[in-house]
Every structure is written in structure tokens, then in C-alpha cells.
Design a protein around this motif. Sequence first.
Motif, PDB file in Angstrom:
ATOM      1  N   GLU A 256       5.541 -18.335  39.907  1.00  0.00           N
ATOM      2  CA  GLU A 256       4.570 -19.398  39.644  1.00  0.00           C
ATOM      3  C   GLU A 256       4.430 -20.369  40.809  1.00  0.00           C
ATOM      4  O   GLU A 256       3.483 -21.155  40.869  1.00  0.00           O
ATOM      5  N   HIS A 257       5.364 -20.312  41.759  1.00  0.00           N
ATOM      6  CA  HIS A 257       5.369 -21.269  42.862  1.00  0.00           C
ATOM      7  C   HIS A 257       4.874 -20.668  44.181  1.00  0.00           C
ATOM      8  O   HIS A 257       4.872 -21.359  45.210  1.00  0.00           O
ATOM      9  N   ILE A 258       4.468 -19.409  44.148  1.00  0.00           N
ATOM     10  CA  ILE A 258       3.980 -18.746  45.361  1.00  0.00           C
ATOM     11  C   ILE A 258       2.731 -19.457  45.892  1.00  0.00           C
ATOM     12  O   ILE A 258       1.825 -19.807  45.136  1.00  0.00           O
ATOM     13  N   GLY A 259       2.697 -19.646  47.211  1.00  0.00           N
ATOM     14  CA  GLY A 259       1.521 -20.213  47.859  1.00  0.00           C
ATOM     15  C   GLY A 259       1.438 -21.721  47.847  1.00  0.00           C
ATOM     16  O   GLY A 259       0.460 -22.290  48.332  1.00  0.00           O
ATOM     17  N   HIS A 260       2.457 -22.397  47.331  1.00  0.00           N
ATOM     18  CA  HIS A 260       2.421 -23.855  47.268  1.00  0.00           C
ATOM     19  C   HIS A 260       3.054 -24.469  48.517  1.00  0.00           C
ATOM     20  O   HIS A 260       3.801 -23.801  49.238  1.00  0.00           O
ATOM     21  N   GLU A 261       2.764 -25.717  48.734  1.00  0.00           N
ATOM     22  CA  GLU A 261       3.185 -26.380  49.975  1.00  0.00           C
ATOM     23  C   GLU A 261       4.464 -27.194  49.812  1.00  0.00           C
ATOM     24  O   GLU A 261       5.309 -27.236  50.700  1.00  0.00           O
ATOM     25  N   TYR A 262       4.619 -27.849  48.669  1.00  0.00           N
ATOM     26  CA  TYR A 262       5.748 -28.765  48.479  1.00  0.00           C
ATOM     27  C   TYR A 262       6.651 -28.274  47.340  1.00  0.00           C
ATOM     28  O   TYR A 262       6.170 -27.849  46.287  1.00  0.00           O
ATOM     29  N   PHE A 263       7.968 -28.378  47.576  1.00  0.00           N
ATOM     30  CA  PHE A 263       8.940 -27.858  46.619  1.00  0.00           C
ATOM     31  C   PHE A 263      10.056 -28.876  46.366  1.00  0.00           C
ATOM     32  O   PHE A 263      10.486 -29.591  47.267  1.00  0.00           O
ATOM     33  N   LEU A 264      10.518 -28.905  45.125  1.00  0.00           N
ATOM     34  CA  LEU A 264      11.702 -29.676  44.737  1.00  0.00           C
ATOM     35  C   LEU A 264      12.561 -28.798  43.850  1.00  0.00           C
ATOM     36  O   LEU A 264      12.100 -28.294  42.830  1.00  0.00           O
ATOM     37  N   ARG A 265      13.798 -28.600  44.255  1.00  0.00           N
ATOM     38  CA  ARG A 265      14.745 -27.855  43.427  1.00  0.00           C
ATOM     39  C   ARG A 265      15.856 -28.795  42.986  1.00  0.00           C
ATOM     40  O   ARG A 265      16.430 -29.534  43.787  1.00  0.00           O
ATOM     41  N   MET A 266      16.172 -28.792  41.685  1.00  0.00           N
ATOM     42  CA  MET A 266      17.258 -29.597  41.141  1.00  0.00           C
ATOM     43  C   MET A 266      18.234 -28.684  40.404  1.00  0.00           C
ATOM     44  O   MET A 266      17.829 -27.679  39.818  1.00  0.00           O
ATOM     45  N   ASP A 267      19.499 -29.046  40.435  1.00  0.00           N
ATOM     46  CA  ASP A 267      20.556 -28.248  39.809  1.00  0.00           C
ATOM     47  C   ASP A 267      21.315 -29.111  38.806  1.00  0.00           C
ATOM     48  O   ASP A 267      21.579 -30.285  39.062  1.00  0.00           O
ATOM     49  N   ILE A 268      21.636 -28.521  37.658  1.00  0.00           N
ATOM     50  CA  ILE A 268      22.369 -29.239  36.611  1.00  0.00           C
ATOM     51  C   ILE A 268      23.866 -29.010  36.792  1.00  0.00           C
ATOM     52  O   ILE A 268      24.330 -27.866  36.912  1.00  0.00           O
ATOM     53  N   HIS A 269      24.610 -30.092  36.788  1.00  0.00           N
ATOM     54  CA  HIS A 269      26.063 -30.033  36.968  1.00  0.00           C
ATOM     55  C   HIS A 269      26.735 -29.550  35.682  1.00  0.00           C
ATOM     56  O   HIS A 269      26.444 -30.046  34.595  1.00  0.00           O
ATOM     57  N   ASN A 270      27.627 -28.538  35.806  1.00  0.00           N
ATOM     58  CA  ASN A 270      28.380 -28.019  34.645  1.00  0.00           C
ATOM     59  C   ASN A 270      27.456 -27.741  33.463  1.00  0.00           C
ATOM     60  O   ASN A 270      27.611 -28.304  32.371  1.00  0.00           O
ATOM     61  N   PHE A 271      26.521 -26.856  33.674  1.00  0.00           N
ATOM     62  CA  PHE A 271      25.433 -26.597  32.730  1.00  0.00           C
ATOM     63  C   PHE A 271      25.924 -26.292  31.319  1.00  0.00           C
ATOM     64  O   PHE A 271      25.631 -27.019  30.363  1.00  0.00           O
ATOM     65  N   PHE A 272      26.690 -25.225  31.143  1.00  0.00           N
ATOM     66  CA  PHE A 272      27.132 -24.822  29.806  1.00  0.00           C
ATOM     67  C   PHE A 272      28.104 -25.838  29.201  1.00  0.00           C
ATOM     68  O   PHE A 272      27.995 -26.195  28.027  1.00  0.00           O
ATOM     69  N   ASP A 273      29.052 -26.303  30.008  1.00  0.00           N
ATOM     70  CA  ASP A 273      30.048 -27.249  29.493  1.00  0.00           C
ATOM     71  C   ASP A 273      29.432 -28.572  29.067  1.00  0.00           C
ATOM     72  O   ASP A 273      30.066 -29.355  28.347  1.00  0.00           O
ATOM     73  N   SER A 274      28.202 -28.844  29.508  1.00  0.00           N
ATOM     74  CA  SER A 274      27.531 -30.095  29.123  1.00  0.00           C
ATOM     75  C   SER A 274      26.947 -30.031  27.717  1.00  0.00           C
ATOM     76  O   SER A 274      26.513 -31.051  27.174  1.00  0.00           O
ATOM     77  N   ILE A 275      26.936 -28.837  27.122  1.00  0.00           N
ATOM     78  CA  ILE A 275      26.372 -28.685  25.777  1.00  0.00           C
ATOM     79  C   ILE A 275      27.497 -28.839  24.759  1.00  0.00           C
ATOM     80  O   ILE A 275      28.258 -27.917  24.490  1.00  0.00           O
ATOM     81  N   ALA A 276      27.596 -30.033  24.200  1.00  0.00           N
ATOM     82  CA  ALA A 276      28.638 -30.331  23.222  1.00  0.00           C
ATOM     83  C   ALA A 276      28.168 -29.967  21.813  1.00  0.00           C
ATOM     84  O   ALA A 276      26.985 -29.706  21.584  1.00  0.00           O
ATOM     85  N   GLU A 277      29.099 -29.943  20.872  1.00  0.00           N
ATOM     86  CA  GLU A 277      28.795 -29.554  19.499  1.00  0.00           C
ATOM     87  C   GLU A 277      27.690 -30.416  18.888  1.00  0.00           C
ATOM     88  O   GLU A 277      26.809 -29.914  18.191  1.00  0.00           O
ATOM     89  N   GLY A 278      27.754 -31.725  19.136  1.00  0.00           N
ATOM     90  CA  GLY A 278      26.758 -32.624  18.552  1.00  0.00           C
ATOM     91  C   GLY A 278      25.344 -32.313  19.023  1.00  0.00           C
ATOM     92  O   GLY A 278      24.393 -32.334  18.230  1.00  0.00           O
ATOM     93  N   LEU A 279      25.200 -32.015  20.316  1.00  0.00           N
ATOM     94  CA  LEU A 279      23.889 -31.684  20.869  1.00  0.00           C
ATOM     95  C   LEU A 279      23.383 -30.368  20.283  1.00  0.00           C
ATOM     96  O   LEU A 279      22.198 -30.237  19.948  1.00  0.00           O
ATOM     97  N   LEU A 280      24.273 -29.392  20.130  1.00  0.00           N
ATOM     98  CA  LEU A 280      23.897 -28.121  19.533  1.00  0.00           C
ATOM     99  C   LEU A 280      23.477 -28.309  18.078  1.00  0.00           C
ATOM    100  O   LEU A 280      22.453 -27.773  17.631  1.00  0.00           O
ATOM    101  N   ASP A 281      24.244 -29.083  17.322  1.00  0.00           N
ATOM    102  CA  ASP A 281      23.928 -29.335  15.919  1.00  0.00           C
ATOM    103  C   ASP A 281      22.546 -29.975  15.775  1.00  0.00           C
ATOM    104  O   ASP A 281      21.754 -29.587  14.912  1.00  0.00           O
ATOM    105  N   GLU A 282      22.255 -30.950  16.612  1.00  0.00           N
ATOM    106  CA  GLU A 282      20.972 -31.655  16.546  1.00  0.00           C
ATOM    107  C   GLU A 282      19.805 -30.697  16.798  1.00  0.00           C
ATOM    108  O   GLU A 282      18.765 -30.779  16.143  1.00  0.00           O
ATOM    109  N   ASN A 283      19.967 -29.773  17.737  1.00  0.00           N
ATOM    110  CA  ASN A 283      18.882 -28.854  18.061  1.00  0.00           C
ATOM    111  C   ASN A 283      18.764 -27.694  17.079  1.00  0.00           C
ATOM    112  O   ASN A 283      17.699 -27.077  16.981  1.00  0.00           O
ATOM    113  N   LEU A 284      19.837 -27.415  16.357  1.00  0.00           N
ATOM    114  CA  LEU A 284      19.770 -26.376  15.331  1.00  0.00           C
ATOM    115  C   LEU A 284      19.004 -26.842  14.092  1.00  0.00           C
ATOM    116  O   LEU A 284      18.530 -26.020  13.304  1.00  0.00           O
ATOM    117  N   LYS A 285      18.858 -28.148  13.923  1.00  0.00           N
ATOM    118  CA  LYS A 285      18.225 -28.678  12.713  1.00  0.00           C
ATOM    119  C   LYS A 285      16.782 -28.217  12.546  1.00  0.00           C
ATOM    120  O   LYS A 285      16.277 -28.167  11.425  1.00  0.00           O
TER     121      LYS A 285
END
Length: 371
Positions: free
Chosen positions: A91-120
Amino acid sequence: MVLYSYEYFLDKILESTQEEVEKAKREKIFVCSEMKLPKQSGFRNIVSVEKDSIMKKLQKNLQKNFLDKLPVCPSAKGFVKGNSYMDFLEEHIGHEYFLRMDIHNFFDSIAEGLLDENLKNFVRDEEEMSPDLEELESGAKGSRIREDIIELCTWQGRVPQGFLTSPSISNLVFRRLDQRIRKYCRAYQKEQKREIFYTRYADDLLFSSQGFDFKRNKNFKRMIRHILEDYGFSCNENKTIYQNGQISLTGYVIRKDVHLSRKKLRNINEVLYQFREIIECDERVRSEKIKANLQMILQNLNQKKMKKSNGDPIYFADGNRLIHYVAGYRSFFIQIARTEHGNTGYDKRMQRKIHKLEIILENLSKVMEGM
């Protein structure tokens, strides 16, 4: 898909019984094992589940009958059936400007409470929908289905890297976040009159535009970081990349098309070099030659001290590791060949490499099957 009945959850989703689920919970600590794998900046924690355990069986059924059926945001390209890393990039082919961001400790950042809230959004137990008033006021009444899902999909209060359910769980949790980021991009492009494109592959967030310079407008990145923090995620600032004209990610280069970087090509070219005489010889003796020279080939490759795009070392302990590595590169080349490269000869070079890798795979697999 929305779950209402606990009986349906047991029978149709887990294909199990309550007794078996309770047993899996009790045995969880004994069938799960944690190991640390080295990476460029420390260690990566991987949690595995014993192959023949009840826990593994229930996770497989939960994945097949429920998690695979949940909707994901169109921006999510990782861990989605039918998608690949190329879908993240294209989707980004041919574009001029780019920004890439990375999430720190991606999986470990998903705690039980956050999972419960999204399962609702997808789990509404009959018991929870019509609870006893006293239990409701005390907070004792909850979702049995969500409790079981959380128990099957977490380790020490977090969603671990290594569980087969973790990739789908991450897309479930990130669904609202992806939608919020897409909405912000639309609002920003309306204000700036510049279209902004967004895709995500696991913990990699990629933005691009033909006319919006992200580096000159750092408020955009600050707002994305703020959105991530609202959901308990943090940005790895050391991996933030601003680029103009092109961007290189994990060995892929995006500009007017998608190419493999010189570094990524260098590694597989070294493998092809080690097999050059075998590839060129008569096909009837290729397997025999590989068998006779395999240890020397592995030793030569390991002496090169090759590294992955993230800096992790590449080491071939045996022929099976080499098969896995070669098969991965074959997939890379097939994906690259899908995109349009114009009349440059690049596609033909990719096809020649694919053919050589297939020769190696076919004959190396024969050797390993006979050992």
C-alpha cells in the motif's frame, strides 16, 4: 461471531467438557515452559505448550472455531489468513514520505484486563446478561467464557509470545486501536489535504504519504504515540524511522516497487554460492553430493557469521535449519515477484533464484529424510 452460551462454548468452540477445561487450568503451570532467546537488544521470552497436553488441544480448538472467525481491521496485515509481509508493504509503493514506528514488548504489553475488555464485544454470557442483583453489585458475577479464554491464552497475567493463540489475540486487542489510528489519519489528511496511508504488521506500524512530510510535522507521530499509550502500549523510540523517497524494513526496500535489500540478498547469495557446483551438476547425483558435502557446507555458512535484518545471528545447526531458511527465502522471492518492477530484468533474476532454491530444497529434503 458472538458467544452467549457457556454450553455452546464448551461443545462447539472448545469441543471439550468443563472437567477437561478445569484440568487444563490446573496443569497449565506444568505443561507450559518459558525460554529466553537472544536478540540484538537483550532476550526474547518465548512460552511453549507441550504438544500432547489438554491445554494445547483447547488452544487449537479455540483458534480454529473462534479466534479465526473474528473480524480484523483492514490495516492489520500480520497474522491474517491470506496476507503476507508484502501486503503490509504494497500500500506504500510509490510514496515519497515514510514513518515507521515500533511497539515496545508487543505481546507482553497485552495484560489480562485489556484482553477482557476487548473480548466483551464478542462474548456476552447468558449468566452475565441477566445476573443476580447482589452478585452484580459485589462484582462477583462475570463472564465464565471470557475467564476461560483468558486462562487459556495468557501466561503470568500477559499474552505471551509462543502461544498459538497470541497472534490472533493481538489483532483482537488492536482492532479498536487500528480503527482509531485510521480515523486520526483521515482527520489529519482532511486538515492537511494530504492522503496518509497506514498498515500494521504485528508491532510494526507504517505510515506513508505522497505529500505529507512526517519529519516536518512531528505532532502526527506524537499523537500516534499518545493513542498507543491510551491502550497500554509504548513506542520504541530507537526504532522510529523517518525516510524520504524510499524506506528499508527487515530487508525489503519500498520505493516505486518493492525490492530485497543488498544485505538480505547477500545472505542467500552466500547459500547459493555454497551449492553452486551441486546445482549445476547432473540431477541424478545432486542428493549424493549434498549428503557428502553437507557438514562442510554448514561449517562454511556458519563461519560467515551472517545476521538477520534485526541483527540476530544466523546459525545452521543441521540440514533441517538450512531447509527452513532456504524455504523462507523462496517465499520472499515469490512474494517479490508478485509486484510490478517494470522492464528491469529484476523479475527474471528473481525467477532464476527461485529455481535454484527449489533445487536445493528438493535434494536437501531427500538427504534429511534418509538420515
